[in-house]
Design an enzyme around this catalytic site. Structure first.
Site, PDB file in Angstrom:
ATOM      1  N   PRO A  11       0.797  -1.230   0.000  1.00 57.04           N
ATOM      2  CA  PRO A  11       0.000   0.000   0.000  1.00 57.04           C
ATOM      3  C   PRO A  11       0.831   1.282   0.000  1.00 57.04           C
ATOM      4  CG  PRO A  11      -0.139  -1.144   2.116  1.00 57.04           C
ATOM      5  CD  PRO A  11       0.523  -2.081   1.153  1.00 57.04           C
ATOM      6  N   ASN A  12       0.325   2.219  -0.790  1.00 58.87           N
ATOM      7  CA  ASN A  12       0.854   3.584  -0.897  1.00 58.87           C
ATOM      8  C   ASN A  12       2.146   3.694  -1.699  1.00 58.87           C
ATOM      9  OD1 ASN A  12      -1.237   4.907   0.658  1.00 58.87           O
ATOM     10  ND2 ASN A  12      -0.391   3.826   2.415  1.00 58.87           N
ATOM     11  N   ARG A  19       5.447  12.066  -3.037  1.00 56.02           N
ATOM     12  CA  ARG A  19       5.310  12.608  -1.690  1.00 56.02           C
ATOM     13  C   ARG A  19       6.546  12.174  -0.878  1.00 56.02           C
ATOM     14  NH1 ARG A  19       1.285  14.341  -3.546  1.00 56.02           N
ATOM     15  NH2 ARG A  19      -0.893  14.315  -2.910  1.00 56.02           N
ATOM     16  N   TYR A  24      11.639   8.734   0.763  1.00 57.40           N
ATOM     17  CA  TYR A  24      11.515   7.696  -0.268  1.00 57.40           C
ATOM     18  C   TYR A  24      12.189   8.058  -1.589  1.00 57.40           C
ATOM     19  CZ  TYR A  24       8.095   5.830   3.011  1.00 57.40           C
ATOM     20  OH  TYR A  24       7.489   5.330   4.132  1.00 57.40           O
ATOM     21  N   ASN A  75       8.034  -5.738  -1.430  1.00 55.28           N
ATOM     22  CA  ASN A  75       8.008  -4.644  -0.466  1.00 55.28           C
ATOM     23  C   ASN A  75       6.561  -4.575   0.025  1.00 55.28           C
ATOM     24  OD1 ASN A  75       7.933  -2.346   1.040  1.00 55.28           O
ATOM     25  ND2 ASN A  75       9.058  -1.074  -0.418  1.00 55.28           N
ATOM     26  N   ALA A  78       3.352  -1.079   4.569  1.00 53.58           N
ATOM     27  CA  ALA A  78       2.843  -1.120   5.949  1.00 53.58           C
ATOM     28  C   ALA A  78       2.389  -2.525   6.363  1.00 53.58           C
ATOM     29  CB  ALA A  78       1.692  -0.130   6.097  1.00 53.58           C
ATOM     30  N   HIS A  81       4.389  -4.873   8.748  1.00 57.97           N
ATOM     31  CA  HIS A  81       4.341  -4.757  10.208  1.00 57.97           C
ATOM     32  C   HIS A  81       3.061  -5.321  10.810  1.00 57.97           C
ATOM     33  CE1 HIS A  81       7.552  -2.191   8.941  1.00 57.97           C
ATOM     34  NE2 HIS A  81       6.724  -1.288   8.439  1.00 57.97           N
ATOM     35  N   GLU A  99      12.912  -9.534   0.682  1.00 52.55           N
ATOM     36  CA  GLU A  99      12.108  -8.421   1.221  1.00 52.55           C
ATOM     37  C   GLU A  99      12.899  -7.129   1.026  1.00 52.55           C
ATOM     38  OE1 GLU A  99      11.310  -8.889   5.398  1.00 52.55           O
ATOM     39  OE2 GLU A  99      10.226  -6.975   5.544  1.00 52.55           O
ATOM     40  N   HIS A 101      12.861  -2.840   1.640  1.00 53.25           N
ATOM     41  CA  HIS A 101      12.297  -1.583   2.146  1.00 53.25           C
ATOM     42  C   HIS A 101      13.173  -0.442   1.635  1.00 53.25           C
ATOM     43  CE1 HIS A 101       9.380  -3.535   4.644  1.00 53.25           C
ATOM     44  NE2 HIS A 101      10.332  -4.388   4.993  1.00 53.25           N
ATOM     45  N   ARG A 108      13.508   4.274  11.985  1.00 52.54           N
ATOM     46  CA  ARG A 108      12.232   5.001  12.012  1.00 52.54           C
ATOM     47  C   ARG A 108      11.451   4.617  13.280  1.00 52.54           C
ATOM     48  NH1 ARG A 108       9.502   4.761   6.290  1.00 52.54           N
ATOM     49  NH2 ARG A 108       8.361   6.494   7.240  1.00 52.54           N
TER      50      ARG A 108
HETATM   51  O1  CA2 Z   1      10.645   1.826   3.370  1.00 53.34           O
HETATM   52  C1  CA2 Z   1       9.783   1.148   2.809  1.00 53.34           C
HETATM   53  O2  CA2 Z   1       9.911   0.708   1.671  1.00 53.34           O
HETATM   54  C2  CA2 Z   1       8.457   0.878   3.512  1.00 53.34           C
HETATM   55  O3  CA2 Z   1       8.059  -0.455   3.200  1.00 53.34           O
HETATM   56  C3  CA2 Z   1       7.486   1.877   2.945  1.00 53.34           C
HETATM   57  C4  CA2 Z   1       6.121   1.831   3.623  1.00 53.34           C
HETATM   58  C5  CA2 Z   1       6.240   1.888   5.136  1.00 53.34           C
HETATM   59  O4  CA2 Z   1       4.962   1.697   5.732  1.00 53.34           O
HETATM   60  C6  CA2 Z   1       7.202   0.836   5.657  1.00 53.34           C
HETATM   61  O5  CA2 Z   1       7.302   0.987   7.064  1.00 53.34           O
HETATM   62  C7  CA2 Z   1       8.566   0.991   5.023  1.00 53.34           C
HETATM   63  C8  CA2 Z   1       5.273   3.019   3.173  1.00 53.34           C
HETATM   64  C9  CA2 Z   1       5.062   3.070   1.722  1.00 53.34           C
HETATM   65  C10 CA2 Z   1       4.419   4.383   1.433  1.00 53.34           C
HETATM   66  O6  CA2 Z   1       5.118   4.951   0.374  1.00 53.34           O
HETATM   67  C11 CA2 Z   1       4.997   6.283   0.201  1.00 53.34           C
HETATM   68  C12 CA2 Z   1       5.769   6.807  -0.786  1.00 53.34           C
HETATM   69  C13 CA2 Z   1       5.739   8.156  -1.005  1.00 53.34           C
HETATM   70  C14 CA2 Z   1       4.924   8.962  -0.267  1.00 53.34           C
HETATM   71  C15 CA2 Z   1       4.142   8.431   0.727  1.00 53.34           C
HETATM   72  C16 CA2 Z   1       4.165   7.084   0.964  1.00 53.34           C
END
Ligand code: CA2
Length: 145
Positions: A11-12, A19, A24, A75, A78, A81, A99, A101, A108
């Site tokens: 997701p996301n 963003r 990221y 990947n 969220a 977790h 995996e 990230h 974090r």
């Molecule tokens: O660091 C990573 O790749 C994560 O898997 C990214 C997830 C986060 O929940 C994990 O803890 C670590 C979040 C992905 C959301 O991606 C975004 C990218 C740009 C802007 C907002 C969110």
């Protein structure tokens, strides 16, 4: 025949590059897909690249990969977790799982420090930015050769 790897994104991650670039980076998920496809092509692998915001899609695609692929890069975002369902699905797979990230989850918030998926992953890449996907593809190519 080329070996097939699935690259699955949770997701996301469709917002990558749009963003929070300080966390990221600036590259979009489309950029990541084309970089992975180019590298996989050089390494003789075929890539199936997908993203979903829905946990059940990721579970369905892992089940699909069981039949159709020789490895997964995931990947779970969220869901790393929270998702025992994704862990259970990966546990049914006999091939290597990497995996990834983008950020260093250990630097974090504490709720990001644990990943259910890590219990199954053969390798884990964190904090390398989107280059982590390329490292994962290379690693799978080595393991599968
Ligand atoms: O660091 C990573 O790749 C994560 O898997 C990214 C997830 C986060 O929940 C994990 O803890 C670590 C979040 C992905 C959301 O991606 C975004 C990218 C740009 C802007 C907002 C969110």
């Amino acid at each position: 025949m080329s070996k097939v790897i699935y690259i699955l994104n949770g997701p996301n991650l469709n917002l990558l590059g749009k963003r929070e670039p300080e966390i990221y980076g600036h590259q979009t998920l489309d950029d990541v897909q084309s970089m992975c496809e180019t590298l996989a092509d050089e390494l003789g692998l075929k890539v199936i690249f997908r993203q979903s915001n829905a946990e059940h899609d990721l579970v369905d695609w892992i089940q699909e990969a069981r039949e159709a692929a020789q490895g997964i890069v995931i990947n779970p975002a969220a869901y790393s977790h929270t998702s025992v369902a994704i862990l259970d699905a990966l546990n049914t797979c006999d091939f290597p799982v990497v995996e990834v990230h983008v950020s260093n989850i250990h630097q974090r918030e504490s709720f990001r420090h644990h990943s259910y998926v890590s219990a199954r992953a053969n390798a884990i890449i964190v904090g390398c930015g989107v280059e982590g996907y390329l490292l994962a593809v290379r690693h799978l190519a080595t393991r599968l050769s």
